[in-house]
Design a protein around this motif. Structure first.
Motif, PDB file in Angstrom:
ATOM      1  N   HIS A  59      23.914 -39.106  39.888  1.00 28.69           N
ATOM      2  CA  HIS A  59      24.976 -38.755  38.947  1.00 28.69           C
ATOM      3  C   HIS A  59      26.204 -39.640  39.136  1.00 28.69           C
ATOM      4  N   LEU A  60      26.564 -39.890  40.382  1.00 34.23           N
ATOM      5  CA  LEU A  60      27.718 -40.752  40.652  1.00 34.23           C
ATOM      6  C   LEU A  60      27.465 -42.177  40.168  1.00 34.23           C
ATOM      7  N   ARG A  61      26.249 -42.672  40.393  1.00 35.79           N
ATOM      8  CA  ARG A  61      25.896 -44.027  39.948  1.00 35.79           C
ATOM      9  C   ARG A  61      25.990 -44.119  38.428  1.00 35.79           C
ATOM     10  N   LEU A  62      25.441 -43.121  37.748  1.00 32.87           N
ATOM     11  CA  LEU A  62      25.465 -43.139  36.284  1.00 32.87           C
ATOM     12  C   LEU A  62      26.876 -42.963  35.737  1.00 32.87           C
ATOM     13  N   ALA A  63      27.695 -42.189  36.422  1.00 32.57           N
ATOM     14  CA  ALA A  63      29.077 -41.978  35.970  1.00 32.57           C
ATOM     15  C   ALA A  63      29.889 -43.266  36.044  1.00 32.57           C
ATOM     16  N   LYS A  69      25.769 -48.112  28.047  1.00 29.89           N
ATOM     17  CA  LYS A  69      24.623 -48.752  28.698  1.00 29.89           C
ATOM     18  C   LYS A  69      23.621 -47.734  29.251  1.00 29.89           C
ATOM     19  N   ARG A  70      24.028 -46.469  29.328  1.00 24.22           N
ATOM     20  CA  ARG A  70      23.142 -45.417  29.832  1.00 24.22           C
ATOM     21  C   ARG A  70      22.092 -45.081  28.787  1.00 24.22           C
ATOM     22  N   THR A  71      20.875 -44.903  29.245  1.00 25.01           N
ATOM     23  CA  THR A  71      19.788 -44.508  28.353  1.00 25.01           C
ATOM     24  C   THR A  71      19.295 -43.116  28.743  1.00 25.01           C
ATOM     25  N   GLU A  72      18.533 -42.506  27.865  1.00 21.03           N
ATOM     26  CA  GLU A  72      17.941 -41.190  28.163  1.00 21.03           C
ATOM     27  C   GLU A  72      17.072 -41.268  29.410  1.00 21.03           C
ATOM     28  N   ALA A  73      16.316 -42.340  29.543  1.00 26.61           N
ATOM     29  CA  ALA A  73      15.430 -42.495  30.693  1.00 26.61           C
ATOM     30  C   ALA A  73      16.214 -42.534  31.999  1.00 26.61           C
ATOM     31  N   MET A  74      17.365 -43.155  31.993  1.00 28.64           N
ATOM     32  CA  MET A  74      18.189 -43.240  33.204  1.00 28.64           C
ATOM     33  C   MET A  74      18.629 -41.865  33.695  1.00 28.64           C
ATOM     34  N   LEU A  75      18.776 -40.927  32.793  1.00 29.09           N
ATOM     35  CA  LEU A  75      19.247 -39.591  33.156  1.00 29.09           C
ATOM     36  C   LEU A  75      18.218 -38.800  33.961  1.00 29.09           C
TER      37      LEU A  75
END
Length: 104
Positions: A59-63, A69-75
């Motif tokens: 979560h911290l990395r994605l934030a 640039k975030r995709t559904e797969a990344m979540l």
């Protein structure tokens, strides 16, 4: 092997899919944890803490990423970067003589 299976089930319940590299890294770490265990070591508790911390790292990395640039797969994907802190010899779970310092 049991620790890794517990982790896989936990990630599945959280709808997180660890990469092959992340799972290989965790397997090495769990083998180390098991070899260093003492009377304070709790299998499921240790795995739960690793899973929770790994997801927090994700979560911290994605934030920190640009939201565009975030995709559904990344979540739902956990990668090696999210689990690298769990390294044999750097045992957060075994600090203090093996007794967990978080919550106990």
């Amino acid at each position: 092997e049991e620790l890794l299976e517990i982790a896989k089930l936990s990630f599945k319940q959280e709808e997180i899919a660890p990469s092959i590299e992340a799972m290989a890294h965790l397997e090495t770490y769990f083998k180390h944890l098991h070899s260093q265990k003492n009377k304070f070591f709790g299998n499921a508790r240790a795995v739960r803490k690793v899973v929770e911390e790994s997801i927090k790292n994700q979560h911290l990395r994605l934030a920190q990423m640009d939201s565009k640039k975030r995709t559904e797969a990344m979540l739902t994907e956990l990668n090696l970067e999210d689990v690298e802190e769990f390294t044999p010899g750097v045992d957060k779970l075994l600090e203090g003589g093996g007794q967990s310092r978080v919550g106990f």
